[in-house]
Motif scaffolding. Structure first.
Motif, PDB file in Angstrom:
ATOM      1  N   ASN A 141      51.690 -23.995  51.620  1.00  0.00           N
ATOM      2  CA  ASN A 141      52.281 -23.733  50.309  1.00  0.00           C
ATOM      3  C   ASN A 141      53.524 -22.873  50.477  1.00  0.00           C
ATOM      4  OD1 ASN A 141      50.240 -25.026  48.514  1.00  0.00           O
ATOM      5  ND2 ASN A 141      48.872 -23.520  49.459  1.00  0.00           N
ATOM      6  N   GLY A 142      54.177 -22.573  49.359  1.00  0.00           N
ATOM      7  CA  GLY A 142      55.352 -21.711  49.401  1.00  0.00           C
ATOM      8  C   GLY A 142      56.606 -22.439  48.942  1.00  0.00           C
ATOM      9  N   HIS A 143      57.740 -22.073  49.553  1.00  0.00           N
ATOM     10  CA  HIS A 143      59.021 -22.701  49.226  1.00  0.00           C
ATOM     11  C   HIS A 143      59.901 -22.635  50.466  1.00  0.00           C
ATOM     12  CE1 HIS A 143      60.568 -18.596  48.851  1.00  0.00           C
ATOM     13  NE2 HIS A 143      59.553 -18.344  48.039  1.00  0.00           N
ATOM     14  N   THR A 144      61.162 -22.976  50.354  1.00  0.00           N
ATOM     15  CA  THR A 144      62.018 -23.196  51.523  1.00  0.00           C
ATOM     16  C   THR A 144      61.977 -22.070  52.543  1.00  0.00           C
ATOM     17  OG1 THR A 144      63.513 -24.521  50.146  1.00  0.00           O
ATOM     18  CG2 THR A 144      64.370 -23.745  52.261  1.00  0.00           C
ATOM     19  N   PHE A 145      62.044 -20.827  52.074  1.00  0.00           N
ATOM     20  CA  PHE A 145      62.120 -19.700  53.010  1.00  0.00           C
ATOM     21  C   PHE A 145      60.851 -18.843  53.027  1.00  0.00           C
ATOM     22  CE2 PHE A 145      66.521 -20.755  51.956  1.00  0.00           C
ATOM     23  CZ  PHE A 145      67.041 -20.926  53.234  1.00  0.00           C
ATOM     24  N   PHE A 146      59.766 -19.394  52.496  1.00  0.00           N
ATOM     25  CA  PHE A 146      58.491 -18.661  52.505  1.00  0.00           C
ATOM     26  C   PHE A 146      57.360 -19.647  52.705  1.00  0.00           C
ATOM     27  CE2 PHE A 146      54.736 -17.043  50.192  1.00  0.00           C
ATOM     28  CZ  PHE A 146      54.508 -15.889  50.936  1.00  0.00           C
ATOM     29  N   ASN A 147      56.588 -19.443  53.751  1.00  0.00           N
ATOM     30  CA  ASN A 147      55.504 -20.358  54.095  1.00  0.00           C
ATOM     31  C   ASN A 147      54.164 -19.631  53.986  1.00  0.00           C
ATOM     32  OD1 ASN A 147      57.272 -22.663  55.390  1.00  0.00           O
ATOM     33  ND2 ASN A 147      57.991 -20.736  56.269  1.00  0.00           N
ATOM     34  N   LEU A 148      53.272 -20.171  53.160  1.00  0.00           N
ATOM     35  CA  LEU A 148      51.951 -19.597  52.950  1.00  0.00           C
ATOM     36  C   LEU A 148      50.929 -20.648  53.354  1.00  0.00           C
ATOM     37  CD1 LEU A 148      50.482 -17.063  51.748  1.00  0.00           C
ATOM     38  CD2 LEU A 148      50.319 -18.368  49.606  1.00  0.00           C
ATOM     39  N   VAL A 149      50.161 -20.368  54.392  1.00  0.00           N
ATOM     40  CA  VAL A 149      49.246 -21.357  54.958  1.00  0.00           C
ATOM     41  C   VAL A 149      47.811 -20.893  54.744  1.00  0.00           C
ATOM     42  CG1 VAL A 149      48.549 -22.611  57.027  1.00  0.00           C
ATOM     43  CG2 VAL A 149      50.957 -22.032  56.670  1.00  0.00           C
ATOM     44  N   ASN A 178      48.216 -12.669  53.921  1.00  0.00           N
ATOM     45  CA  ASN A 178      48.679 -12.422  52.566  1.00  0.00           C
ATOM     46  C   ASN A 178      47.511 -11.991  51.695  1.00  0.00           C
ATOM     47  OD1 ASN A 178      49.285 -13.418  49.645  1.00  0.00           O
ATOM     48  ND2 ASN A 178      51.300 -13.330  50.609  1.00  0.00           N
ATOM     49  N   TRP A 179      46.492 -12.835  51.590  1.00  0.00           N
ATOM     50  CA  TRP A 179      45.230 -12.477  50.935  1.00  0.00           C
ATOM     51  C   TRP A 179      44.181 -13.492  51.338  1.00  0.00           C
ATOM     52  CZ3 TRP A 179      42.754 -15.408  46.956  1.00  0.00           C
ATOM     53  CH2 TRP A 179      43.484 -16.514  46.489  1.00  0.00           C
ATOM     54  N   GLY A 180      42.923 -13.040  51.423  1.00  0.00           N
ATOM     55  CA  GLY A 180      41.863 -13.949  51.837  1.00  0.00           C
ATOM     56  C   GLY A 180      42.195 -14.580  53.179  1.00  0.00           C
ATOM     57  N   GLN A 181      42.143 -15.913  53.227  1.00  0.00           N
ATOM     58  CA  GLN A 181      42.557 -16.612  54.445  1.00  0.00           C
ATOM     59  C   GLN A 181      43.872 -17.351  54.227  1.00  0.00           C
ATOM     60  OE1 GLN A 181      41.741 -15.997  57.266  1.00  0.00           O
ATOM     61  NE2 GLN A 181      39.628 -15.300  57.316  1.00  0.00           N
ATOM     62  N   ASN A 182      44.763 -16.756  53.444  1.00  0.00           N
ATOM     63  CA  ASN A 182      46.139 -17.210  53.293  1.00  0.00           C
ATOM     64  C   ASN A 182      47.032 -16.376  54.199  1.00  0.00           C
ATOM     65  OD1 ASN A 182      46.513 -19.241  50.860  1.00  0.00           O
ATOM     66  ND2 ASN A 182      44.960 -17.748  50.211  1.00  0.00           N
ATOM     67  N   TRP A 183      47.804 -17.051  55.035  1.00  0.00           N
ATOM     68  CA  TRP A 183      48.655 -16.391  56.021  1.00  0.00           C
ATOM     69  C   TRP A 183      50.111 -16.775  55.771  1.00  0.00           C
ATOM     70  CZ3 TRP A 183      46.557 -13.212  59.905  1.00  0.00           C
ATOM     71  CH2 TRP A 183      45.158 -13.137  59.883  1.00  0.00           C
ATOM     72  N   MET A 184      51.027 -15.826  55.945  1.00  0.00           N
ATOM     73  CA  MET A 184      52.412 -16.042  55.529  1.00  0.00           C
ATOM     74  C   MET A 184      53.414 -15.733  56.637  1.00  0.00           C
ATOM     75  SD  MET A 184      52.998 -12.669  53.107  1.00  0.00           S
ATOM     76  CE  MET A 184      52.811 -11.016  53.792  1.00  0.00           C
ATOM     77  N   TRP A 216      56.656 -32.849  56.963  1.00  0.00           N
ATOM     78  CA  TRP A 216      55.591 -32.193  56.201  1.00  0.00           C
ATOM     79  C   TRP A 216      56.117 -31.732  54.843  1.00  0.00           C
ATOM     80  CZ3 TRP A 216      56.318 -27.195  54.656  1.00  0.00           C
ATOM     81  CH2 TRP A 216      57.252 -26.425  55.361  1.00  0.00           C
ATOM     82  N   GLN A 217      55.192 -31.554  53.918  1.00  0.00           N
ATOM     83  CA  GLN A 217      55.570 -31.173  52.557  1.00  0.00           C
ATOM     84  C   GLN A 217      54.703 -30.009  52.081  1.00  0.00           C
ATOM     85  OE1 GLN A 217      55.155 -34.624  50.103  1.00  0.00           O
ATOM     86  NE2 GLN A 217      56.730 -35.800  51.176  1.00  0.00           N
ATOM     87  N   PHE A 218      55.279 -29.154  51.245  1.00  0.00           N
ATOM     88  CA  PHE A 218      54.509 -28.081  50.623  1.00  0.00           C
ATOM     89  C   PHE A 218      53.439 -28.690  49.716  1.00  0.00           C
ATOM     90  CE2 PHE A 218      58.540 -25.720  51.380  1.00  0.00           C
ATOM     91  CZ  PHE A 218      58.007 -24.715  52.184  1.00  0.00           C
ATOM     92  N   GLY A 219      52.288 -28.062  49.699  1.00  0.00           N
ATOM     93  CA  GLY A 219      51.178 -28.543  48.884  1.00  0.00           C
ATOM     94  C   GLY A 219      50.286 -29.539  49.593  1.00  0.00           C
ATOM     95  N   ARG A 220      50.620 -29.879  50.819  1.00  0.00           N
ATOM     96  CA  ARG A 220      49.815 -30.839  51.581  1.00  0.00           C
ATOM     97  C   ARG A 220      48.942 -30.124  52.595  1.00  0.00           C
ATOM     98  NH1 ARG A 220      52.016 -35.997  52.184  1.00  0.00           N
ATOM     99  NH2 ARG A 220      50.182 -36.378  53.497  1.00  0.00           N
ATOM    100  N   ALA A 221      47.814 -30.742  52.933  1.00  0.00           N
ATOM    101  CA  ALA A 221      46.903 -30.204  53.939  1.00  0.00           C
ATOM    102  C   ALA A 221      46.991 -31.048  55.212  1.00  0.00           C
ATOM    103  CB  ALA A 221      45.475 -30.191  53.408  1.00  0.00           C
ATOM    104  N   TYR A 222      46.917 -30.385  56.351  1.00  0.00           N
ATOM    105  CA  TYR A 222      46.978 -31.046  57.644  1.00  0.00           C
ATOM    106  C   TYR A 222      45.810 -30.538  58.491  1.00  0.00           C
ATOM    107  CZ  TYR A 222      51.630 -31.988  55.855  1.00  0.00           C
ATOM    108  OH  TYR A 222      52.673 -32.389  55.055  1.00  0.00           O
ATOM    109  N   SER A 223      45.338 -31.378  59.405  1.00  0.00           N
ATOM    110  CA  SER A 223      44.120 -31.034  60.143  1.00  0.00           C
ATOM    111  C   SER A 223      44.357 -31.136  61.637  1.00  0.00           C
ATOM    112  CB  SER A 223      42.967 -31.965  59.752  1.00  0.00           C
ATOM    113  OG  SER A 223      42.668 -31.841  58.374  1.00  0.00           O
ATOM    114  N   GLY A 224      43.703 -30.248  62.391  1.00  0.00           N
ATOM    115  CA  GLY A 224      43.790 -30.334  63.835  1.00  0.00           C
ATOM    116  C   GLY A 224      43.025 -29.233  64.526  1.00  0.00           C
ATOM    117  N   GLY A 225      42.321 -29.580  65.609  1.00  0.00           N
ATOM    118  CA  GLY A 225      41.622 -28.597  66.421  1.00  0.00           C
ATOM    119  C   GLY A 225      40.370 -28.050  65.753  1.00  0.00           C
ATOM    120  N   GLN A 226      39.469 -27.509  66.545  1.00  0.00           N
ATOM    121  CA  GLN A 226      38.269 -26.861  66.017  1.00  0.00           C
ATOM    122  C   GLN A 226      37.641 -26.053  67.161  1.00  0.00           C
ATOM    123  OE1 GLN A 226      36.604 -25.248  63.880  1.00  0.00           O
ATOM    124  NE2 GLN A 226      36.303 -26.952  62.448  1.00  0.00           N
ATOM    125  N   PHE A 227      36.920 -25.013  66.793  1.00  0.00           N
ATOM    126  CA  PHE A 227      36.218 -24.201  67.786  1.00  0.00           C
ATOM    127  C   PHE A 227      34.980 -24.959  68.284  1.00  0.00           C
ATOM    128  CE2 PHE A 227      38.629 -20.935  65.548  1.00  0.00           C
ATOM    129  CZ  PHE A 227      39.099 -20.184  66.611  1.00  0.00           C
TER     130      PHE A 227
END
Length: 227
Positions: A141-149, A178-184, A216-227
């Motif tokens: 999520n976010g915008h051009t100069f701010f990425n919130l994952v 940023n909060w919870g499991q949101n990383w910026m 890639w686009q903001f608002g989309r989910a992507y998947s990869g890797g796992q423990f």
């Protein structure tokens, strides 16, 4: 981990429940997961009192729980719940006020260990590894100069203590919670494929290379890797 030591590594707490019998009312909690079903956490989840919630650092962690007293189901079964929300101070008759150790379970989770009419039971809990189906989810999520994952469906320890991101034209860069499991992270990463490295609270790391394509686009989910 805080709490009074029980038998065999179990710790003592209390439990109530919230939401409906279908876990309605438990989505969009303080961990930022939104729809917990699509996030991979299902119906068997819990909100935690402030001392256990750790400001959101614990989001995604798994606990084995069992009833301990009046209201328990026959043969005292246990179940594993995921921490997805905060039970704020002052709710449920003060059960979530510090320094109490309290689990406010989804109704389906409560019903796996205790009789619903009781509403409140003594509880024992212990931290356990998380078993997840499929890959870790990265929602950008976010915008051009701010990425919130938002990081979801994490196995292993379940909770995330560090995230790094790499564009196809950059080195690895640390992200901040940023909060919870949101990383910026700031900066324009558009037009680059994105890779992520996630560190769990047990120190293990998993690297997901080029999980988000260059378009890639903001608002989309992507998947990869796992423990």
């Amino acid at each position: 981990m805080p709490g009074a030591r029980g038998d065999g590594g179990w710790l003592d707490a209390h439990a109530t429940y919230y939401g409906g019998s279908d876990a309605s009312g438990t989505n969009n909690g303080a961990c930022g997961y939104g729809n917990q079903l699509s996030a991979g956490y299902g119906y068997i989840t819990t909100a935690l009192s402030t001392p256990l919630f750790e400001g959101g650092d614990i989001c995604g962690a798994c606990y084995e729980i069992r009833c301990a007293g009046t209201g328990c189901l026959p043969r005292n079964p246990s179940t594993v719940v995921t921490a997805t929300n905060l039970c704020p101070p002052g709710s449920n008759g003060g059960w979530c006020d510090p320094p109490k150790q309290h689990f406010d379970l989804s109704q389906p989770a409560f019903s796996q260990i205790a009789s619903i009419p009781y509403g409140h039971v003594l509880l024992q809990y212990r931290r356990v590894p998380c078993q997840r189906q499929g890959a870790i989810h990265y929602t950008i999520n976010g915008h051009t100069f701010f990425n919130l994952v938002l990081i979801e469906n994490v196995g292993g320890s379940g909770d995330v203590v560090g995230v790094e991101i790499k564009g196809s034209n950059t080195n690895w860069m640390p992200m901040a919670r940023n909060w919870g499991q949101n990383w910026m992270i700031g900066g324009n990463l558009g037009g680059q494929s994105l890779s992520f490295r996630v560190t769990g609270s047990d120190g293990r790391k998993v690297t997901s290379l080029n999980v988000a394509p260059a378009n890639w686009q903001f608002g989309r989910a992507y998947s990869g890797g796992q423990f």
